[in-house]
Enzyme design. Sequence first.
Site, PDB file in Angstrom:
ATOM      1  N   CYS A  43     -13.028 -31.230  26.131  1.00 28.38           N
ATOM      2  CA  CYS A  43     -12.901 -32.192  27.237  1.00 28.38           C
ATOM      3  C   CYS A  43     -11.497 -32.134  27.839  1.00 28.38           C
ATOM      4  O   CYS A  43     -10.540 -31.802  27.150  1.00 28.38           O
ATOM      5  CB  CYS A  43     -13.111 -33.610  26.721  1.00 28.38           C
ATOM      6  SG  CYS A  43     -14.663 -33.846  25.876  1.00 28.38           S
ATOM      7  N   ARG A  74     -10.931 -25.288  30.371  1.00 25.46           N
ATOM      8  CA  ARG A  74     -11.149 -25.777  29.011  1.00 25.46           C
ATOM      9  C   ARG A  74     -12.635 -25.789  28.645  1.00 25.46           C
ATOM     10  O   ARG A  74     -12.987 -25.898  27.492  1.00 25.46           O
ATOM     11  CB  ARG A  74     -10.591 -27.213  28.880  1.00 25.46           C
ATOM     12  CG  ARG A  74      -9.086 -27.275  29.035  1.00 25.46           C
ATOM     13  CD  ARG A  74      -8.609 -28.699  29.153  1.00 25.46           C
ATOM     14  NE  ARG A  74      -8.738 -29.451  27.927  1.00 25.46           N
ATOM     15  CZ  ARG A  74      -7.857 -29.459  26.934  1.00 25.46           C
ATOM     16  NH1 ARG A  74      -6.775 -28.730  27.029  1.00 25.46           N
ATOM     17  NH2 ARG A  74      -8.054 -30.195  25.866  1.00 25.46           N
ATOM     18  N   TRP A 113     -17.077 -31.880  27.386  1.00 28.34           N
ATOM     19  CA  TRP A 113     -17.686 -30.773  26.661  1.00 28.34           C
ATOM     20  C   TRP A 113     -18.456 -31.433  25.534  1.00 28.34           C
ATOM     21  O   TRP A 113     -17.860 -31.955  24.586  1.00 28.34           O
ATOM     22  CB  TRP A 113     -16.581 -29.854  26.135  1.00 28.34           C
ATOM     23  CG  TRP A 113     -17.035 -28.548  25.583  1.00 28.34           C
ATOM     24  CD1 TRP A 113     -17.375 -27.435  26.301  1.00 28.34           C
ATOM     25  CD2 TRP A 113     -17.167 -28.196  24.206  1.00 28.34           C
ATOM     26  NE1 TRP A 113     -17.724 -26.419  25.448  1.00 28.34           N
ATOM     27  CE2 TRP A 113     -17.611 -26.846  24.154  1.00 28.34           C
ATOM     28  CE3 TRP A 113     -16.971 -28.866  23.007  1.00 28.34           C
ATOM     29  CZ2 TRP A 113     -17.848 -26.181  22.961  1.00 28.34           C
ATOM     30  CZ3 TRP A 113     -17.209 -28.199  21.814  1.00 28.34           C
ATOM     31  CH2 TRP A 113     -17.639 -26.866  21.804  1.00 28.34           C
ATOM     32  N   ASN A 115     -10.985 -37.521  24.916  1.00 34.18           N
ATOM     33  CA  ASN A 115     -11.109 -36.156  24.404  1.00 34.18           C
ATOM     34  C   ASN A 115     -10.919 -36.239  22.898  1.00 34.18           C
ATOM     35  O   ASN A 115      -9.983 -36.874  22.430  1.00 34.18           O
ATOM     36  CB  ASN A 115     -10.016 -35.281  25.045  1.00 34.18           C
ATOM     37  CG  ASN A 115      -9.884 -33.929  24.377  1.00 34.18           C
ATOM     38  OD1 ASN A 115     -10.827 -33.431  23.768  1.00 34.18           O
ATOM     39  ND2 ASN A 115      -8.710 -33.332  24.488  1.00 34.18           N
ATOM     40  N   GLY A 116     -11.821 -35.616  22.132  1.00 30.68           N
ATOM     41  CA  GLY A 116     -11.689 -35.638  20.675  1.00 30.68           C
ATOM     42  C   GLY A 116     -12.987 -36.070  20.027  1.00 30.68           C
ATOM     43  O   GLY A 116     -14.034 -36.110  20.669  1.00 30.68           O
ATOM     44  N   GLU A 141     -11.153  -6.955  18.432  1.00 33.26           N
ATOM     45  CA  GLU A 141     -10.767  -7.732  19.603  1.00 33.26           C
ATOM     46  C   GLU A 141     -11.532  -7.262  20.847  1.00 33.26           C
ATOM     47  O   GLU A 141     -12.005  -8.076  21.647  1.00 33.26           O
ATOM     48  CB  GLU A 141      -9.241  -7.653  19.805  1.00 33.26           C
ATOM     49  CG  GLU A 141      -8.697  -8.330  21.046  1.00 33.26           C
ATOM     50  CD  GLU A 141      -9.075  -9.798  21.205  1.00 33.26           C
ATOM     51  OE1 GLU A 141      -9.615 -10.401  20.264  1.00 33.26           O
ATOM     52  OE2 GLU A 141      -8.869 -10.327  22.303  1.00 33.26           O
ATOM     53  N   LYS A 148     -14.007  -9.665  23.035  1.00 31.80           N
ATOM     54  CA  LYS A 148     -13.797  -9.856  24.480  1.00 31.80           C
ATOM     55  C   LYS A 148     -15.091  -9.603  25.239  1.00 31.80           C
ATOM     56  O   LYS A 148     -15.496 -10.357  26.102  1.00 31.80           O
ATOM     57  CB  LYS A 148     -12.724  -8.867  24.921  1.00 31.80           C
ATOM     58  CG  LYS A 148     -11.655  -9.232  25.840  1.00 31.80           C
ATOM     59  CD  LYS A 148     -10.669 -10.300  25.497  1.00 31.80           C
ATOM     60  CE  LYS A 148     -11.014 -11.374  24.555  1.00 31.80           C
ATOM     61  NZ  LYS A 148     -10.056 -12.230  24.049  1.00 31.80           N
ATOM     62  N   GLU A 193     -17.905 -12.343  24.486  1.00 33.10           N
ATOM     63  CA  GLU A 193     -17.715 -13.708  24.968  1.00 33.10           C
ATOM     64  C   GLU A 193     -17.913 -13.845  26.471  1.00 33.10           C
ATOM     65  O   GLU A 193     -18.363 -14.884  26.934  1.00 33.10           O
ATOM     66  CB  GLU A 193     -16.376 -14.301  24.519  1.00 33.10           C
ATOM     67  CG  GLU A 193     -15.145 -13.660  25.104  1.00 33.10           C
ATOM     68  CD  GLU A 193     -13.856 -14.231  24.529  1.00 33.10           C
ATOM     69  OE1 GLU A 193     -13.790 -15.444  24.276  1.00 33.10           O
ATOM     70  OE2 GLU A 193     -12.902 -13.468  24.345  1.00 33.10           O
ATOM     71  N   HIS A 205     -22.923   3.131   5.612  1.00 31.84           N
ATOM     72  CA  HIS A 205     -23.389   2.243   4.550  1.00 31.84           C
ATOM     73  C   HIS A 205     -24.380   1.203   5.057  1.00 31.84           C
ATOM     74  O   HIS A 205     -24.601   0.201   4.392  1.00 31.84           O
ATOM     75  CB  HIS A 205     -22.186   1.604   3.853  1.00 31.84           C
ATOM     76  CG  HIS A 205     -21.271   2.637   3.287  1.00 31.84           C
ATOM     77  ND1 HIS A 205     -21.575   3.353   2.156  1.00 31.84           N
ATOM     78  CD2 HIS A 205     -20.099   3.152   3.755  1.00 31.84           C
ATOM     79  CE1 HIS A 205     -20.611   4.232   1.927  1.00 31.84           C
ATOM     80  NE2 HIS A 205     -19.702   4.131   2.894  1.00 31.84           N
ATOM     81  N   LYS A 217     -11.568 -23.437  25.993  1.00 33.58           N
ATOM     82  CA  LYS A 217     -10.301 -22.714  25.844  1.00 33.58           C
ATOM     83  C   LYS A 217      -9.565 -23.128  24.579  1.00 33.58           C
ATOM     84  O   LYS A 217      -8.990 -22.307  23.892  1.00 33.58           O
ATOM     85  CB  LYS A 217      -9.429 -22.973  27.078  1.00 33.58           C
ATOM     86  CG  LYS A 217      -8.081 -22.274  27.050  1.00 33.58           C
ATOM     87  CD  LYS A 217      -8.228 -20.778  27.187  1.00 33.58           C
ATOM     88  CE  LYS A 217      -6.916 -20.034  27.091  1.00 33.58           C
ATOM     89  NZ  LYS A 217      -7.135 -18.607  26.779  1.00 33.58           N
TER      90      LYS A 217
HETATM   91  C1  F6R Z   1     -11.087 -15.566  22.632  1.00 34.52           C
HETATM   92  C2  F6R Z   1     -10.274 -16.744  22.423  1.00 34.52           C
HETATM   93  C3  F6R Z   1     -10.457 -17.507  21.161  1.00 34.52           C
HETATM   94  C4  F6R Z   1      -9.107 -18.066  20.685  1.00 34.52           C
HETATM   95  C5  F6R Z   1      -9.316 -18.988  19.488  1.00 34.52           C
HETATM   96  C6  F6R Z   1      -8.003 -19.532  18.958  1.00 34.52           C
HETATM   97  O1  F6R Z   1     -10.776 -14.937  23.830  1.00 34.52           O
HETATM   98  O2  F6R Z   1      -9.497 -17.114  23.247  1.00 34.52           O
HETATM   99  O3  F6R Z   1     -11.055 -16.730  20.176  1.00 34.52           O
HETATM  100  O4  F6R Z   1      -8.275 -17.002  20.356  1.00 34.52           O
HETATM  101  O5  F6R Z   1     -10.128 -20.071  19.861  1.00 34.52           O
HETATM  102  O6  F6R Z   1      -7.332 -20.265  19.927  1.00 34.52           O
HETATM  103  P1  F6R Z   1      -5.791 -20.544  19.825  1.00 34.52           P
HETATM  104  O7  F6R Z   1      -5.101 -19.235  19.949  1.00 34.52           O
HETATM  105  O8  F6R Z   1      -5.492 -21.470  20.954  1.00 34.52           O
HETATM  106  O9  F6R Z   1      -5.554 -21.162  18.481  1.00 34.52           O
END
Ligand code: F6R
Length: 610
Positions: A2, A27, A75, A99-100, A483, A487, A490, A506, A605
């Site tokens: 949120c 977010r 959210w 938020n929370g 990674e 990417k 997602e 395996h 985010k």
């Molecule tokens: C993927 C992404 C997430 C964050 C993860 C940790 O692109 O952004 O996997 O890396 O949620 O977030 P932070 O770095 O803010 O702790």
Amino acid sequence: MCGIVGYSGYRDCSDVLVGALSRLEYRGYDSAGIAVFENGKIEVAKCKGRLKDLVAKMEIDGKPQGNVGIGHTRWATHGEPSDINSHPHSGEKVTIVHNGIIENYKVLKEFLIEHGEKFLSDTDTEVVAKLLGYYYKKNPMEPIVTIERTIKDLEGSFALGIVFEDFPDVVFATRRESPLIVGVGENESFIASDVPAIINYTKNYYLLDHDEIVKLENGDVTIYDDHGDIEEKELMTADWDMDAAEKGGYPHFMIKEIHEQPTSINTTIKPRIVDGMPNLEECSITLDKIKSFKQIYIVACGTAMHAGLVGKYVIEKLAKVPVTVDMASEFRYRNPLVGKGDLVIIISQSGETADSLAAMRLAKKLGAKTLAIVNVKGSSIAREADMLIYTHAGPEIAVASTKAYIVQLSVMYLFAFELALAKGAITQEQCKALTAELQNTPGIISDVLEKTLEITQYVGTKLVATESLLYIGRGLDYALSMEGSLKLKEISYIHSESYAAGELKHGTISLITDGMPVIAVATQSDLLEKTVSNIKEVKARGAKVILVAREDFEIDEEAYDYLIKVPKMQDILMPIPTIVPLQLIAYYTAVHRGNDVDKPRNLAKSVTVE
Ligand code: F6R
């Protein structure tokens, strides 16, 4: 997660709130709403959907007219996304945004129902609104006392924006665990979950500590500590501007942020290199301080954890210190054997990720020293760590992390060089040479960007109809593949797995069918032969191989269908240039599929809940 905002000033409040919320869209959210004082009465507009749906609704129903109010993007956690569950929520003479997560909301709800309250929504937030109303009845015209009393009963995390019917020019706010900043402009003030929301009005802001309460009134800001006493706080200034929070001509934040990577690395490493050697003294890290650590844990989530995986290879190789990498959500519940004499490194872009923060607190409790690598200034993880290295990526708006990852890598390298030196595992000359090579990375990334844009766009068109694919690599290339795979999945919603190339036989190789794409990464000279033989194994079974390899490697053309070349650096530094085409492949594939690249479905985010 949120987003909350609030405004007290002279502008059209509805417009300010919607504008500020639009800069928190990254977010992630599924509904939106605002509450504004109109002629002394609180007017609420809210609905399920995007901000444009809220604006359309206000065009029909009428936009609340006034200069003071609060706003929210939701959210969903408790209760599905719906008009009724959208914030704001109200209690007796009070309306809030939140938020929370309120962990004890069920007990509180039962208590309030026993006292005659009726609930309209399924949210934990409405419980807070009703509880505030309950205590306000007991403490009429005492908003601060009411808020203090209410939050005493709350367990969990919250950032709250609050308006009381009896105080039509005033916005109140408080927080515990969830982020909240207080913006200070000229004759106007703001609350927001993050700085981008307010950056086009002011760069000056306060950070609120847990359980502090703030009052915004006619542009004045008063902050109360957790005893209700007024306190003075240090005013912070954002060191970036509106341009950084806007797309600047790019179609998406993600591609803008990918292009910002050379600058981000430069800004991050430059102040930490003195006379050609790494120098982390400004982060209170000295050779003396770090030389005694015998065991290192790197704890993080998602992309940040992947940066930790690269860190593990680099630290173990150069400094010869054993490193364990953990997902924060696992670390905190697996009774880790961490203790005095260990170093726990927490990596986080936002500095607010709930699991990472909890893992750091656990590590401290167990007696370990903690080092945070964080992008967002003043965030919870940054504030609580024993040692702190800020990454200077600037605001990262796209949900998919790119520039934050690359600067996390650059910091991992600087730290590994320094640790290797402290341990006597490398000489001054070797350290200088490595540092010089790291300083070349911004230029090399610019080069990669120029040279791989076209081919990655093309590869994106080839992946557009794919349902499932694999990433493979060995050693550092495996860490990088993880990674690359994250990417892609997602933002493109294509199922993708990353495998250590040597592990395929395996089990996983049974997934290879005719035409299935495999993205292979080969940048490590000592592993090249082995990786190429794994690539040939999948190729022989029908895979379409997209090979990302160092430009000087001579690889049999039979082994791949598409080749993306990356400039040569020392093996250990290859992850920095190599991640760029992997990011671009993910980006263009998602674009070709018509996805909302910057705001992928279901993702937030900053994950401030467990
Ligand atoms: C993927 C992404 C997430 C964050 C993860 C940790 O692109 O952004 O996997 O890396 O949620 O977030 P932070 O770095 O803010 O702790």
